[in-house]
Write a protein that holds these residues in place. Structure first.
Motif, mmCIF file in Angstrom:
data_model
loop_
_atom_site.group_PDB
_atom_site.id
_atom_site.type_symbol
_atom_site.label_atom_id
_atom_site.label_comp_id
_atom_site.label_asym_id
_atom_site.label_seq_id
_atom_site.Cartn_x
_atom_site.Cartn_y
_atom_site.Cartn_z
ATOM 1 N N HIS A 56 30.668 39.099 39.261
ATOM 2 C CA HIS A 56 31.582 37.974 39.136
ATOM 3 C C HIS A 56 32.937 38.465 38.631
ATOM 4 N N HIS A 68 37.243 38.940 38.509
ATOM 5 C CA HIS A 68 38.281 39.532 39.334
ATOM 6 C C HIS A 68 37.953 41.000 39.617
ATOM 7 N N GLY A 123 29.869 36.754 43.286
ATOM 8 C CA GLY A 123 30.681 35.694 42.709
ATOM 9 C C GLY A 123 32.083 36.141 42.388
ATOM 10 N N PHE A 124 32.588 37.145 43.131
ATOM 11 C CA PHE A 124 33.948 37.610 42.897
ATOM 12 C C PHE A 124 34.942 36.496 43.206
ATOM 13 N N GLU A 125 36.096 36.555 42.539
ATOM 14 C CA GLU A 125 37.123 35.542 42.743
ATOM 15 C C GLU A 125 38.491 36.189 42.683
ATOM 16 N N GLY A 126 39.479 35.414 43.031
ATOM 17 C CA GLY A 126 40.844 35.917 42.984
ATOM 18 C C GLY A 126 41.197 36.737 44.210
ATOM 19 N N GLN A 127 42.265 37.475 44.083
ATOM 20 C CA GLN A 127 42.770 38.269 45.185
ATOM 21 C C GLN A 127 42.292 39.711 45.069
ATOM 22 N N LYS A 131 43.355 38.841 52.279
ATOM 23 C CA LYS A 131 42.215 37.939 52.278
ATOM 24 C C LYS A 131 41.022 38.610 52.929
#
Length: 931
Positions: free
Chosen positions: A761, A763, A786-790, A880
């Motif tokens: 999870h 960034h 569950g990674f997030e961000g850029q 992305k």
């Protein structure tokens, strides 16, 4: 002595010589007299006070040397060479003033020499101490200064460490023969410069560094040095020009050093006196100089293992006495030098591992080319068949009455082999492997090669039925038979009851053919009593075993039985304590491996090194005692239970594959220890639980770590950052958590990182300590987390390996780990990417100017499964995920087994010795049978 009659006058006994006037015994010549035992300190020999010569060489005398041997006032000549004497030699108590000759060579004598207390043996002219077990340092100049009349000093292989003060002074200039081979000498002694009578100098197999001194040409004075042996040192620099001034040089051996540069033109001049030149295994470059003037004495010219190029100089045709020509392992080119066939005495011609090409054509001016040839090695070139014979081997090769060794492997020969026209009664070695030869072998016309000991037809296109037992009964002296990787089928059933008793056969490889029928293993091994290497893998045989509890052929060292429909683990293996290699993969073995199997190979010098039990139906393992094992393959079985703790004791393990089983429980902490030797560990697709253990100590050799498809939890241990050689990390399909292990970006060789389908999870942050993270990365799979961000732009700016693959190569790449090669066929939305007939249409990022395409890579060891990720730089100027990744299918891993190399040493020698000189000849090649 059995021939001595005590009732007759001793002066009439064999080997006894008496003074004609006094009747005293003055000489005892008992050379090779079959004497054995010890010389007693109170022997009656001590009473022979007038004895001047004592010859006891070539017997089996042992024990220590009695001191009275060295205190006789009349003894002049003492030869004890070639016995089994041991113990120390009392050099300091020598009081034999008349002694002129002392030979103690070829014994087991020990001790040291103190030159300060060494006796003043002023009459000693010859001292031989070679081939013993002496120890300690021996200062050469001091010894020569002490023995002022010494002419011969032979210390080669004596055990002494010879040193020199190397002061620029002259000691004992009368020395004529000096043997200092294998004496740990580190410099070229300055005292040699004064030796104007030196004829023989052997300083081979030492530790001499630097260049040959400029004054070396002065050694030997007017008459000149005749024998110069410099081989197997660390001497460097160009060809010594001083050697060109040695006009009397007879034998020159400079091999196995670091000489380099061009061979000077003056080399062509010294060939007028030389009989033997060996400059092999150096770094000489350029072309081979022409031979000038008369080279009628030259018998051997060895330039193998250099970097020479160009064609062979035709001026060698003037060297009519040439017996050995070895130019192997260079970069020579051109066509076959058929004019060498006019040399009437040529016995060995070695041109292997060069860039020769074209057809093998003999000289048109010679009716019977190569009349004396015994060894011909043309392997590893680009030779091809004769145009007039539709690409087949030229017939003249098979009509030489003296030919014993023929190596034509690794060329481009094609067509049928004219076995029926063989007229080679002396042929012993025939190696035709790795060509494009084909056709059938008709045993009705097969030649009676009764002397043949090695036959290698592997990696060709031979086909048709082969009556194997008939072939073997024809070749009664065969020691080595390799028919692997052909298309042979079996002509009739093999009846092991009538199978020929080939007592000499040690290597039998029938793998990868189209044989059929059953073969009872224990009977075969009992019949071939000296067999050490057997490979029946993938040849079509159904191998069975009576599985009686008896021992057959316990000396077997290599056993390849992959894909032989074997249903049980044979009991006969229990006696194979010398076994090094065992491959039982892809069989039908069920159940538990016997408890005694862990003892296989435990008494061998090298121990069991390779075990492959993969792709069977094995459910349990024994307690292993394979402490020297290097490769262990257990994948694709039904094995249950915890991690086998005995694997932790395998400190030499290089490859471990336990994937696709039902192992469970915790991975023990000792797992961190085996990583210090391993290059590849695959424990994927099991049921291991708990956390990933820390890696302890050095893991610098580890290239692949695959734990995918288990139930592991916790974070990725940061101790993996010590494994700087890692190429593949696959922890996919587990329950790992924590944040992205950005410190993995510090690994300079990492090519594939798969963390998909876990619970990571947060960034994705790169390591703050590295400017260019993941410099070698080709595969990155972080999907289903569950990674997030850029994604950090820093990653994309430095994924140079991905960019280079796309730029330079559009085909799937291979990645090797250990001894395996693998490739990926990548599917996205059910379409195989490398089957697409058009290039993907990708948008260009306006800021970076990079175009990103899908990157394909083969990686891993065993049955790795991963997801290859494509990246796209979108026009929104933001990085992305490529949306198609979410629907991508599982990658298909195509495992390609790398051929394993088994070194087989074949040794032979063409003796070309002459009186007073060292013998020389062609020593056998180390070939590789690939399996």
């Amino acid at each position: 002595m059995m021939s001595w009659n005590t009732s007759t006058d001793c002066c009439k006994w064999d080997g006894v010589i008496c003074d004609n006037s006094t009747g005293d015994v003055i000489k005892l010549d008992l050379w090779c007299g079959m004497l054995q035992g010890t010389i007693h300190p109170l022997s009656s020999l001590f009473n022979l006070t007038h004895l001047t010569h004592l010859y006891l060489s070539g017997n089996k005398l042992n024990g220590t040397l009695p001191s009275w041997l060295f205190t006789s006032p009349s003894l002049q000549y003492l030869n004890l060479r070639g016995n089994m004497f041991s113990g120390n030699v009392p050099f300091e108590s020598f009081t034999s003033p008349s002694l002129t000759y002392l030979s103690l060579s070829n014994n087991q004598l020990g001790g040291q020499i103190d030159v300060q207390t060494f006796p003043q043996l002023t009459n000693l002219t010859r001292l031989y101490l070679s081939d013993n077990n002496f120890s300690g340092e021996l200062e050469l100049d001091s010894l020569l200064s002490t023995l002022t009349n010494l002419e011969w000093l032979i210390l080669s292989y004596s055990g002494f460490s010879v040193t020199t003060k190397n002061a620029n002074h002259y000691v004992n200039p009368g020395v004529r023969y000096l043997g200092l081979a294998s004496c740990k000498l580190k410099v070229f002694p300055n005292s040699f410069r004064a030796m104007k009578q030196l004829q023989y100098l052997d300083i081979s197999n030492n530790e001499i560094h630097g260049q040959i001194p400029h004054w070396a040409g002065e050694i030997g004075g007017t008459y000149g040095l005749g024998y110069l042996y410099l081989q197997s040192n660390f001497i460097e620099g160009p060809f010594p020009p001083s050697i060109c001034n040695m006009s009397s040089l007879y034998y020159l051996d400079m091999s196995n050093n670091s000489f380099g540069g061009l061979i000077p033109q003056c080399f062509g001049n010294i060939s007028s006196s030389l009989r033997m030149i060996d400059m092999g295994n150096n770094s000489f470059q350029g072309t081979i100089p022409n031979v000038y003037w008369d080279c009628g004495s030259l018998e051997g010219l060895i330039l193998k293992g250099n970097q020479l190029e160009g064609e062979l100089p035709s001026s060698l045709s003037k060297c009519q006495w040439l017996k050995v020509v070895d130019f192997g392992n260079n970069h020579l080119n051109g066509t076959f030098p058929g004019w060498l066939g006019a040399l009437p005495n040529l016995q060995a011609l070695v041109l292997k591992s060069n860039n020769f090409h074209g057809h093998i054509q003999p000289s048109s001016t010679v009716d019977s080319p190569f009349p004396s040839l015994r060894v011909l090695d043309l392997s590893r070139n680009g030779f091809e068949g004769n145009n007039n014979l539709n690409g087949t081997l030229p017939s003249w090769l098979f009509s030489s009455p003296s030919l014993e060794v023929l190596f034509l492997d690794n060329n481009m020969f094609s067509g049928n082999v004219p076995f029926d026209s063989f007229a080679l009664p002396s042929l012993k070695y025939l190696v035709l492997s790795n060509n494009q030869l084909g056709g059938q072998i008709d045993l009705q016309t097969f030649p009676q090669l009764t002397n043949l000991t090695i036959l290698d037809l592997s990696y060709n296109n031979f086909s048709g039925e082969l009556e194997l037992d008939t072939l073997l009964s024809t070749l009664t002296n065969l020691r080595y038979l390799d028919l692997s990787y052909n298309g042979f089928s079996l002509g009739g059933q093999i009846d092991l009851q009538t199978f020929p008793q080939l007592t000499n056969l040690t290597i039998l490889d029938l793998s990868y053919n189209n044989f059929s029928g059953e073969l009872e293993l224990d009977t075969l091994l009992s019949t071939l009593t000296n067999l050490r290497y057997l490979d029946l893998s993938y040849n079509g045989f159904s191998v069975t075993t009576k599985n009686a509890n008896h021992y057959v052929n316990p000396g077997v060292r290599y056993l390849g039985l992959a894909s032989c429909k074997l249903k049980v683990f044979p009991n006969s293996f229990r006696a194979m304590k010398q076994l090094r290699y065992l491959d039982l993969s892809s069989n039908e073995i069920h159940g538990q491996i016997p408890h005694w199997a862990g003892e296989i190979g435990i008494r061998g010098t090298y121990g069991l090194r390779y075990v492959n039990l993969s792709h069977n139906f094995i459910t349990g393992l024994p307690q292993f005692q394979w402490y020297r094992l290097e490769e262990l393959y257990l994948q694709s079985n039904l094995i249950e239970g915890p991690f086998p703790p005995s694997i932790c004791n395998m400190s030499y393990l290089v490859s471990l594959d336990m994937s696709n089983n039902s192992f469970g429980g915790l991975i023990p902490q000792c797992f961190g220890n085996i990583s210090s030797s391993c290059r590849m560990i695959d424990m994927g697709n099991n049921s291991f639980q708990g956390t990933i253990p820390n890696v302890y100590g050095d893991c610098g050799s580890l290239e692949g770590l695959v734990l995918n498809g288990n139930q592991l939890r916790g974070e990725v241990p940061i101790s993996l950052s010590k494994c700087q050689s890692l190429k593949v990390v696959d922890f996919g399909k587990n329950h790992l958590n924590g944040t992205f292990p950005g410190w993995l970006g510090d690994l300079p060789n990492l090519q594939a990182l798969v963390l998909k389908s876990n619970n990571f999870h947060g960034h994705i942050q790169p390591s703050a300590t590295v400017d260019s993270p993941f410099p070698s990365l080709l595969v990155l799979d972080l999907s289903h987390n569950g990674f997030e961000g850029q994604l950090p732009a820093k990653y994309f700016q430095n994924f140079n390996s991905m960019k280079n693959v796309v730029k330079n190569n559009t085909t799937p790449k291979y990645l090797s780990i250990g001894t395996e090669y693998y490739s990926f066929a990548v599917a996205v939305k059910g379409v195989d990417l490398h089957e697409l007939s058009h290039e993907p249409q990708l948008e260009r990022d306006e800021e970076s100017g990079f175009t990103w395409e899908v990157v394909m890579l083969g990686y891993g060891c065993g049955t790795l499964v991963g997801l290859v990720m494509g990246y796209l730089m979108l026009s929104t100027r933001r990085v992305k995920w490529f949306n198609a990744i979410a629907d991508a299918a599982e990658s298909l891993v195509l495992k390609k087994r790398k051929r394993r190399h088994i070194m087989m040493q074949v040794e032979f020698r063409v003796g070309l010795s002459d009186e007073g000189g060292k013998p020389f000849g062609y020593w056998g090649r180390s070939g590789t049978g690939e399996h």
